[in-house]
Design a protein around this motif. Structure first.
Motif, PDB file in Angstrom:
ATOM      1  N   LEU A   1      23.513 -26.176 -30.732  1.00 44.76           N
ATOM      2  CA  LEU A   1      24.144 -27.238 -31.526  1.00 44.76           C
ATOM      3  C   LEU A   1      23.096 -28.194 -32.079  1.00 44.76           C
ATOM      4  CD1 LEU A   1      27.399 -28.656 -29.913  1.00 44.76           C
ATOM      5  CD2 LEU A   1      27.082 -27.536 -32.121  1.00 44.76           C
TER       6      LEU A   1
ATOM      7  N   LEU B   1      21.438 -26.681 -35.009  1.00 43.02           N
ATOM      8  CA  LEU B   1      22.330 -26.685 -36.165  1.00 43.02           C
ATOM      9  C   LEU B   1      22.355 -28.071 -36.808  1.00 43.02           C
ATOM     10  CD1 LEU B   1      24.412 -24.712 -37.483  1.00 43.02           C
ATOM     11  CD2 LEU B   1      26.151 -26.024 -36.275  1.00 43.02           C
ATOM     12  N   ALA B   2      22.469 -29.097 -35.939  1.00 45.35           N
ATOM     13  CA  ALA B   2      22.570 -30.461 -36.462  1.00 45.35           C
ATOM     14  C   ALA B   2      21.264 -30.934 -37.083  1.00 45.35           C
ATOM     15  CB  ALA B   2      22.985 -31.404 -35.328  1.00 45.35           C
TER      16      ALA B   2
ATOM     17  N   GLY C   1      19.524 -29.417 -39.191  1.00 42.04           N
ATOM     18  CA  GLY C   1      19.356 -28.906 -40.555  1.00 42.04           C
ATOM     19  C   GLY C   1      19.234 -30.038 -41.565  1.00 42.04           C
TER      20      GLY C   1
ATOM     21  N   ALA D   1      25.842 -20.719 -46.957  1.00 41.61           N
ATOM     22  CA  ALA D   1      24.535 -20.442 -47.552  1.00 41.61           C
ATOM     23  C   ALA D   1      24.509 -19.065 -48.185  1.00 41.61           C
ATOM     24  CB  ALA D   1      23.455 -20.565 -46.479  1.00 41.61           C
TER      25      ALA D   1
ATOM     26  N   SER E   1      24.819 -25.111 -47.084  1.00 43.11           N
ATOM     27  CA  SER E   1      24.316 -25.543 -45.772  1.00 43.11           C
ATOM     28  C   SER E   1      22.914 -24.964 -45.578  1.00 43.11           C
ATOM     29  CB  SER E   1      25.253 -25.075 -44.666  1.00 43.11           C
ATOM     30  OG  SER E   1      25.411 -23.684 -44.728  1.00 43.11           O
ATOM     31  N   ASP E   2      22.151 -25.599 -44.687  1.00 43.12           N
ATOM     32  CA  ASP E   2      20.748 -25.208 -44.498  1.00 43.12           C
ATOM     33  C   ASP E   2      20.667 -23.850 -43.791  1.00 43.12           C
ATOM     34  OD1 ASP E   2      18.062 -25.117 -44.233  1.00 43.12           O
ATOM     35  OD2 ASP E   2      17.850 -27.145 -43.415  1.00 43.12           O
ATOM     36  N   ALA E   3      20.053 -22.858 -44.449  1.00 44.18           N
ATOM     37  CA  ALA E   3      20.052 -21.500 -43.916  1.00 44.18           C
ATOM     38  C   ALA E   3      19.048 -21.328 -42.784  1.00 44.18           C
ATOM     39  CB  ALA E   3      19.744 -20.504 -45.033  1.00 44.18           C
ATOM     40  N   LEU E   4      17.981 -22.104 -42.821  1.00 45.64           N
ATOM     41  CA  LEU E   4      16.897 -21.852 -41.862  1.00 45.64           C
ATOM     42  C   LEU E   4      17.326 -22.054 -40.406  1.00 45.64           C
ATOM     43  CD1 LEU E   4      13.969 -21.068 -41.522  1.00 45.64           C
ATOM     44  CD2 LEU E   4      13.385 -23.487 -41.661  1.00 45.64           C
TER      45      LEU E   4
ATOM     46  N   GLN F   1      20.180 -21.918 -39.225  1.00 44.48           N
ATOM     47  CA  GLN F   1      21.190 -20.920 -38.897  1.00 44.48           C
ATOM     48  C   GLN F   1      20.531 -19.613 -38.465  1.00 44.48           C
ATOM     49  OE1 GLN F   1      24.141 -20.506 -41.974  1.00 44.48           O
ATOM     50  NE2 GLN F   1      23.998 -22.683 -42.451  1.00 44.48           N
ATOM     51  N   ALA F   2      19.500 -19.231 -39.223  1.00 47.46           N
ATOM     52  CA  ALA F   2      18.799 -17.998 -38.858  1.00 47.46           C
ATOM     53  C   ALA F   2      18.158 -18.143 -37.482  1.00 47.46           C
ATOM     54  CB  ALA F   2      17.734 -17.679 -39.906  1.00 47.46           C
ATOM     55  N   LEU F   3      17.610 -19.338 -37.214  1.00 44.69           N
ATOM     56  CA  LEU F   3      16.994 -19.554 -35.899  1.00 44.69           C
ATOM     57  C   LEU F   3      18.029 -19.459 -34.784  1.00 44.69           C
ATOM     58  CD1 LEU F   3      14.529 -22.486 -36.678  1.00 44.69           C
ATOM     59  CD2 LEU F   3      14.034 -20.054 -36.503  1.00 44.69           C
TER      60      LEU F   3
ATOM     61  N   LEU G   1      20.780 -17.838 -34.836  1.00 47.35           N
ATOM     62  CA  LEU G   1      21.183 -16.434 -34.710  1.00 47.35           C
ATOM     63  C   LEU G   1      20.272 -15.722 -33.712  1.00 47.35           C
ATOM     64  CD1 LEU G   1      23.509 -15.327 -36.323  1.00 47.35           C
ATOM     65  CD2 LEU G   1      21.895 -14.249 -37.863  1.00 47.35           C
ATOM     66  N   THR G   2      18.974 -15.894 -33.902  1.00 43.69           N
ATOM     67  CA  THR G   2      18.025 -15.277 -32.978  1.00 43.69           C
ATOM     68  C   THR G   2      18.201 -15.828 -31.566  1.00 43.69           C
ATOM     69  OG1 THR G   2      16.514 -15.185 -34.835  1.00 43.69           O
ATOM     70  CG2 THR G   2      15.587 -14.746 -32.686  1.00 43.69           C
TER      71      THR G   2
ATOM     72  N   VAL H   1      26.717 -17.198 -38.515  1.00 45.38           N
ATOM     73  CA  VAL H   1      26.408 -17.633 -37.164  1.00 45.38           C
ATOM     74  C   VAL H   1      27.680 -17.790 -36.357  1.00 45.38           C
ATOM     75  CG1 VAL H   1      25.177 -19.333 -35.799  1.00 45.38           C
ATOM     76  CG2 VAL H   1      24.384 -18.794 -38.079  1.00 45.38           C
TER      77      VAL H   1
ATOM     78  N   THR I   1      13.634 -24.120 -46.900  1.00 40.76           N
ATOM     79  CA  THR I   1      14.927 -23.564 -47.274  1.00 40.76           C
ATOM     80  C   THR I   1      15.054 -23.280 -48.780  1.00 40.76           C
ATOM     81  OG1 THR I   1      15.816 -24.795 -45.428  1.00 40.76           O
ATOM     82  CG2 THR I   1      17.399 -23.843 -46.951  1.00 40.76           C
TER      83      THR I   1
ATOM     84  N   ILE J   1      22.020 -15.669 -47.585  1.00 45.16           N
ATOM     85  CA  ILE J   1      20.655 -16.165 -47.375  1.00 45.16           C
ATOM     86  C   ILE J   1      20.251 -16.052 -45.903  1.00 45.16           C
ATOM     87  CG2 ILE J   1      19.147 -18.173 -47.610  1.00 45.16           C
ATOM     88  CD1 ILE J   1      21.108 -19.039 -49.906  1.00 45.16           C
ATOM     89  N   VAL J   2      21.198 -16.371 -45.005  1.00 46.64           N
ATOM     90  CA  VAL J   2      20.883 -16.281 -43.581  1.00 46.64           C
ATOM     91  C   VAL J   2      20.524 -14.846 -43.222  1.00 46.64           C
ATOM     92  CG1 VAL J   2      21.763 -16.633 -41.265  1.00 46.64           C
ATOM     93  CG2 VAL J   2      22.374 -18.218 -43.068  1.00 46.64           C
TER      94      VAL J   2
ATOM     95  N   ILE K   1      17.135 -13.968 -44.463  1.00 45.93           N
ATOM     96  CA  ILE K   1      16.063 -14.506 -43.616  1.00 45.93           C
ATOM     97  C   ILE K   1      15.880 -13.626 -42.384  1.00 45.93           C
ATOM     98  CG2 ILE K   1      15.372 -16.447 -42.168  1.00 45.93           C
ATOM     99  CD1 ILE K   1      16.813 -18.294 -44.096  1.00 45.93           C
ATOM    100  N   VAL K   2      17.024 -13.252 -41.788  1.00 38.13           N
ATOM    101  CA  VAL K   2      16.937 -12.536 -40.516  1.00 38.13           C
ATOM    102  C   VAL K   2      16.338 -11.147 -40.697  1.00 38.13           C
ATOM    103  CG1 VAL K   2      18.314 -11.509 -38.683  1.00 38.13           C
ATOM    104  CG2 VAL K   2      18.744 -13.847 -39.383  1.00 38.13           C
TER     105      VAL K   2
ATOM    106  N   GLU L   1      12.971  -9.296 -31.635  1.00 38.07           N
ATOM    107  CA  GLU L   1      14.170  -9.817 -30.987  1.00 38.07           C
ATOM    108  C   GLU L   1      15.063  -8.694 -30.458  1.00 38.07           C
ATOM    109  OE1 GLU L   1      16.621 -11.820 -33.785  1.00 38.07           O
ATOM    110  OE2 GLU L   1      18.379 -11.271 -32.626  1.00 38.07           O
TER     111      GLU L   1
END
Lengths: 110, 1005
Positions: A41, A44-45, A47, A55, A64-67, A69-71, A73-74, B702, B773, B789-790, B793-794, B805
């Motif tokens: 969280l 996410l916040a 961003g 995105a 919304s900020d994609a970066l 979100q990708a982090l 996800l991992t 996500v 971004t 986009i997400v 990136i992934v 990962e």
């Protein structure tokens, strides 16, 4: 809203820490999951953009900020894997020490 | 090639290793092994000899390769007179010792040893050191050759780091050799003592050498040697010298650190002869001699070395005469001789360094020979006790002859090399450059030492070979008269090969001085020159006319004869306890043990306490260094409040707030609820609420992953919970931790407060535009063809990351599998009924007939409706997965979600159909294969573009390249392959986890 999000994250974190420190190892595992939720969280916040649309390149408006979100996800995937390992360790402990009380897990047994 | 000698020794060590570890060649007789392996040091010896003409001409050879270029450390070798002298001693005596050891370890003739040997051993109170015929001693040769490599490296090192490395190598191999008889308590404690003292010295030496390197600006020995003035004038000079001298003194057994050397005599005699008299103990002397030109010639250096060396010399000689054990006496006389050498390095006169070079060689020759003779005597009679030995010259005339020559050299009598050593030593002490006091004290001490040494040498030769057995032997124990006659009858000359080593060394002692001094004069001169730092002339003439040294020497001889006749009364004086360094050593060890006890007591042994300490420390660190006070900075607060109040109220905001409240509430329920299962469900709700919050970000990808992973976590947790015995779970649930809850709550609240501050600071001060971004947003579609986009990136921008990962995730699956397999084996060995291993189950259960009653996870029947739902669910999951993979680059969803969705469908089957039936129906599912296929696909997919004009991990559309007719919006591109690979790997790992955790526990309760 941001203050509220910050408070939420802190409360989740505090609950997680509390659970983590309990004697029942199942609860400790739950605590670990809660702490990782809190951290996700936070990411996410953190961003940069307050998104109005998702995105996607074909969306119009403030995305919304994609970066982060990708982090996240991992992070979700890795914490899931770690969580599974923790649970199987819990089972190994249960076989070895016949308990799921962390205070009884001490010393080296064979 | 300066490395040649070292390489030769390494090859020898490798051969030794081969003979130790390869069973087929182990049966080679030990004396043959000795001869064979001696080739290595012999060739190293030859290699050094070939360099000698160059060295005596005044050249120093260097050879170097970069080792740690960033630190300026080189693997460098350096050969001058000093190194060559030591190198020749190491390799020459090394070859002889290996040959000697071959016979030493050879099995005995059983008839002779069975009576005499065991009888002797019983009388001696020690286990017999002789081995049985079938035991191999090849590892002794391995250790000796490893030692030889280290020792040679030490004296040839041209860089102080290289030097230190080899220095430690000698300590470790010495440890291995002292503890060679591992079943012998004394050998083990002696080995530990030696390692403790020399290892401690090694650390001090490293520190000292680093000081020297820092001051002179390089670790290169040449640079350090040429920076003597800078080093001597440095304010750190006393510290540096103290550290280096400490290292050298411990290694060379200088008082008060000498006490490890006699205890090291527990090593097999060949090792004692080689390491603890001829070579290793001289490493400290070598180091001091090597550094003398750069660190020496100061008052501190002078007094430190003179006092330490002189004390050691006298002390070793006094204690030595009191020994009745052959090896003990030799050990203390070695200590004494090392003291003399150390003292010589302290003296600032060319004669002293001439005496040093002569002393090193003379001592190595006679002491090596005497040690080997002691080994022969022990080998043949089974005892080393001087009080019991005697009269052996009748049965061992050749051994006696060798011992006699070596002992004459040790006694310092003409025409042996030892005489020359003592003469030059005395001459050096009378040098005009020395302070008046030392010119009186040192010769006096030396005369006394010389007398004591003569008495010891006489005792060694005469008490063993000539005097009547039983001199000084207490009358009460005279019942051994019969036994002693026994040895005398059975002992005889050892094999010629065993005599070779001592004979060669003793002969050299005689030949060098009496007949052919020219073979070593040049080498000794260049060694003395290297150690002194200025040219030193060496001549080996025995007679210089009647002068003061000769008179002093004669006095020593006369006094020595008196002492020899008094040896028995001297030995019977009780030990002075105050002198015993071993007591101090034991005290130090006891203090260490106590400290360890106290340290152990701080370990509570409770996991949660460790965790609490870690968390507390972490929080404290964040508070101390996190700069959180900036939150209360006016600007940040204003910024924060503006953001707080700027936000327009919307339905979305309300929904997010609702989701957050839900997440917190559900988490809180997981704390207070009593049953674990309900707590797990609460955790699941909390996770889903967070998925809602994420979806409102808006961030559908996500949110989807969070939702499916949360569900999967729930499934895995329930499965794990069901594996724990019911009673145990109840017990854990009823745990009363009210005593600790207060503290836990306090820590949790502190953590929460900290995180609040952290969040407010982070949110209040972060920039509102991202640097990264926008790049992703602009390039996602044109570069990767993905609107998501997400997802881009992934699988594309951070593809490598994702590859690692999924590998981690797969490894986690395999980890779960192996942990549980381990636990199951544990249960079997614990005496519980075996249930079979998982891997055999994977194969076996697919052939097992279906159980008569089909049952669900807890044995209860499942309704046909639910079963039908199971089929549908898996089918739907499959369709969903395919769609997500195919269109994931434009729509929410990706390979990971696809994999987890499929796994959930499969997990549902395990629940609905029960383990056995699910296994039976899903026999095509091979988790290992899926993981392998997934990771291979990602590697192939990311590597393929490099052959098609792109780069590693660059996007590439295979479908378009091959001209395939594909439906609109579907591309067989690298991203698609990536999604597929992720799906396969995740499916494999997740099913592996579900399968192993879901494996039934029929035996419990």
């Amino acid at each position: 809203m941001e203050v509220f999000v910050a408070l939420t994250i802190s409360v989740l974190f505090a609950i997680g820490v509390f659970q983590l420190l309990r004697r029942n190892l199942i609860r400790s595992a739950i605590g670990m999951a809660i702490v990782s939720n809190a951290i996700n969280l936070f990411l996410l916040a953190a961003g940069a953009y307050r998104g109005e649309v998702a995105a996607y390149a074909n969306q119009v408006g403030q995305r919304s900020d994609a970066l982060p979100q990708a982090l996240i996800l991992t992070a979700i995937v890795i914490s899931m894997g770690g969580f599974a390992v923790v649970l199987s360790m819990l089972y190994v402990l249960s076989v070895r020490y016949k308990t799921s009380d962390s205070d009884e897990v001490k010393g080296l047994t064979h | 090639m300066l490395a040649l000698p070292i390489i030769a020794c390494l090859i020898g060590a490798s051969a030794g290793a081969a003979f130790t570890f390869i069973p087929r060649v182990r049966s080679i007789p030990s004396h043959a092994l000795g001869w064979l392996l001696a080739v290595a040091p012999a060739s190293a010896f030859t290699a050094i000899v070939l360099h000698v003409p160059q060295i005596t001409a005044g050249d120093a050879l260097t050879w170097r390769i970069p080792w740690l270029p960033a630190l300026g450390v080189e693997f460098a070798f350096y050969l001058d007179g000093l190194s060559a002298l030591f190198g020749l001693i190491i390799t020459g005596i090394g070859a002889l010792v290996l040959i000697y050891a071959g016979y030493y370890f050879a099995p005995k003739h059983a008839d002779k040893r069975a009576t005499g040997g065991s009888h002797a051993a019983a009388l001696h109170g020690k286990p017999s050191l002789h081995t049985t015929a079938h035991q191999t001693n090849a590892h002794f040769f391995l250790y000796v050759l490893l030692f030889m490599t280290s020792m040679l490296g030490l004296v040839l090192a041209g860089d102080v780091i290289t030097l230190f490395l080899f220095w430690e190598g000698t300590s470790i191999t010495s440890f291995l050799l002292i503890a060679y008889k591992t079943k012998d308590e004394e050998a083990r404690s002696g080995a530990f003592k030696a390692l403790f003292v020399t290892g401690g010295g090694g650390i001090a030496l490293l520190a000292g050498l680093l000081f020297a390197a820092a001051i002179s600006g390089s670790t290169d020995l040449m640079t350090i040697l040429s920076n003597g003035d800078a080093l001597r004038s440095s304010p750190w000079y006393p510290v540096m010298l103290g550290l280096i001298a400490f290292g050298a003194f411990t290694k060379s057994a200088q008082a008060p650190f000498h006490f490890w050397l006699p205890k090291a005599m527990a090593a097999p005699t060949p090792a004692s002869a080689y390491l603890h008299s001829a070579t290793m103990v001289k490493a400290g002397v070598y180091l001091l001699a090597r550094l003398h030109p750069t660190l020496g010639n100061t008052p501190l250096w002078f007094w430190l070395l003179i006092v330490t060396g002189g004390t050691t010399m006298l002390l070793g000689a006094i204690i030595g005469l009191r020994q009745s054990d052959l090896k003990g006496m030799l050990a203390y006389s070695t200590v004494s001789q090392l003291g003399a050498l150390t003292m010589l390095i302290g003296e600032e006169a060319p004669t002293a360094f001439k005496a040093l070079a002569i002393g090193i060689l003379a001592h190595a020759l006679y002491k090596g020979a005497l040690f080997m003779v002691a080994g022969i005597v022990d080998h043949e009679t089974g005892t080393r006790d001087l009080r019991r030995l005697g009269n052996l010259w009748r049965v061992m005339p050749w051994t006696f002859l060798i011992c006699g020559i070596a002992a004459l050299s040790m006694a310092g009598l003409p025409p042996l090399f030892g005489f020359l050593a003592k003469e030059t030593l005395l001459a050096a002490e009378l040098e005009e450059v020395l302070p008046r006091l030392t010119r009186i004290v040192l010769p006096a001490v030396t005369v006394l030492t010389g007398a004591l040494m003569l008495a010891q040498a006489a005792s060694l030769a005469l008490d063993t070979f000539v005097t009547r057995p039983g001199v000084g032997w207490p009358a009460a124990r005279h019942d051994s008269e019969d036994g002693r006659a026994h040895y005398a009858l059975h002992a005889h000359e050892p094999p010629a090969g065993m005599l070779l080593g001592p004979a060669a060394l003793a002969a050299l002692s005689l030949i060098i001085t009496a007949f052919r001094p020219e073979i070593v004069v040049g080498l000794l001169a260049s060694a003395a020159t290297a150690a002194y730092g200025a040219p030193v002339k060496v001549a080996l003439d025995l007679f210089h006319g009647i002068n003061l040294p000769l008179i002093l020497s004669s006095t020593a001889i006369a006094l020595g004869i008196v002492l020899f006749t008094l040896r028995s009364p001297i030995r019977s004086i009780p030990n002075a306890r105050a002198l015993n360094m071993n007591l101090i050593y034991d005290g130090v060890l006891r203090v260490l043990d106590r400290a360890a006890d106290i340290a152990t007591r701080t370990q509570a042994g409770r996991i949660r306490i460790y965790l609490a300490v870690i968390l507390t420390a972490f929080f404290a660190l964040v508070i101390a260094f996190g700069g959180l006070w900036r939150v209360f900075d006016g600007a940040a607060l204003a910024n924060l409040s503006r953001r707080l109040f700027d936000e327009p109220f919307s339905t979305q905001t309300a929904l997010r707030a609702f989701g957050l409240i839900l997440a917190v509430a559900a988490s809180f329920v997981s704390v207070i609820i009593r049953r674990d299962l309900l707590a797990i469900i609460a955790l699941g709700s909390s996770g889903l609420a967070i998925a809602v919050v994420i979806a409102l970000e808006p961030s559908p990808d996500v949110a989807l992953v969070q939702a499916v992973v949360d569900t999967l976590t729930l499934v895995v947790l329930v499965l794990a919970l069901s594996r724990l015995p019911h009673a145990q779970r109840r017990r854990a649930e009823e745990l009363n931790d009210s005593g600790i809850q207060k503290w836990n709550a306090l820590l949790a609240v502190a953590g929460g407060a900290l995180v609040t501050a952290l969040c407010l600071y982070a949110f209040g001060s972060r920039p509102r535009t991202s640097l990264v971004t926008p790049y992703y947003e602009q390039n996602a579609k044109p570069l990767t063809g993905a609107a998501d986009i997400v997802g881009a990136i992934v699988v594309d921008f951070r593809g490598f990351d994702t590859m690692i990962e999924i590998t981690v995730f797969s490894v986690a699956g395999i980890g779960v599998f192996s942990l549980l397999r381990y636990a199951m084996k544990k249960r079997e060995t614990a005496g519980l009924p075996a249930e079979g291993e998982i891997e055999s189950n994977l194969a076996a259960s697919s052939q097992r007939p279906l159980p008569p009653t089909i049952s669900g996870i807890d044995g209860g029947r499942t309704s046909p409706f639910i079963r039908a739902l199971g089929y549908v669910a898996l089918l739907l999951a499959f369709i969903l997965a395919v769609v997500q993979m195919v269109y994931g680059h434009d729509q929410p969803g990706d390979g990971f979600t696809a994999g987890v969705t499929l796994s959930l469908g499969i997990g549902f089957w395990y629940v609905v159909f029960g383990y056995d039936e699910a296994k039976q129906r899903l026999r095509f599912l091979r988790p290992g294969l899926l993981i392998g296929a997934g990771i291979l696909t990602v590697m192939a997919g990311s590597t393929a573009p490099t052959f098609l004009g792109g780069g590693f991990f660059s996007p590439f559309d295979f479908g378009a390249a091959l001209g395939l007719p594909l439906p609109e919006g579907f591309y067989i591109s690298t991203s698609f392959l990536f999604e597929l690979a992720i799906c396969l790997a995740v499916l494999g790992a997740a099913t592996l986890i579900i399968d192993t955790l879901g494996h039934p526990e029929r035996d419990l309760e």
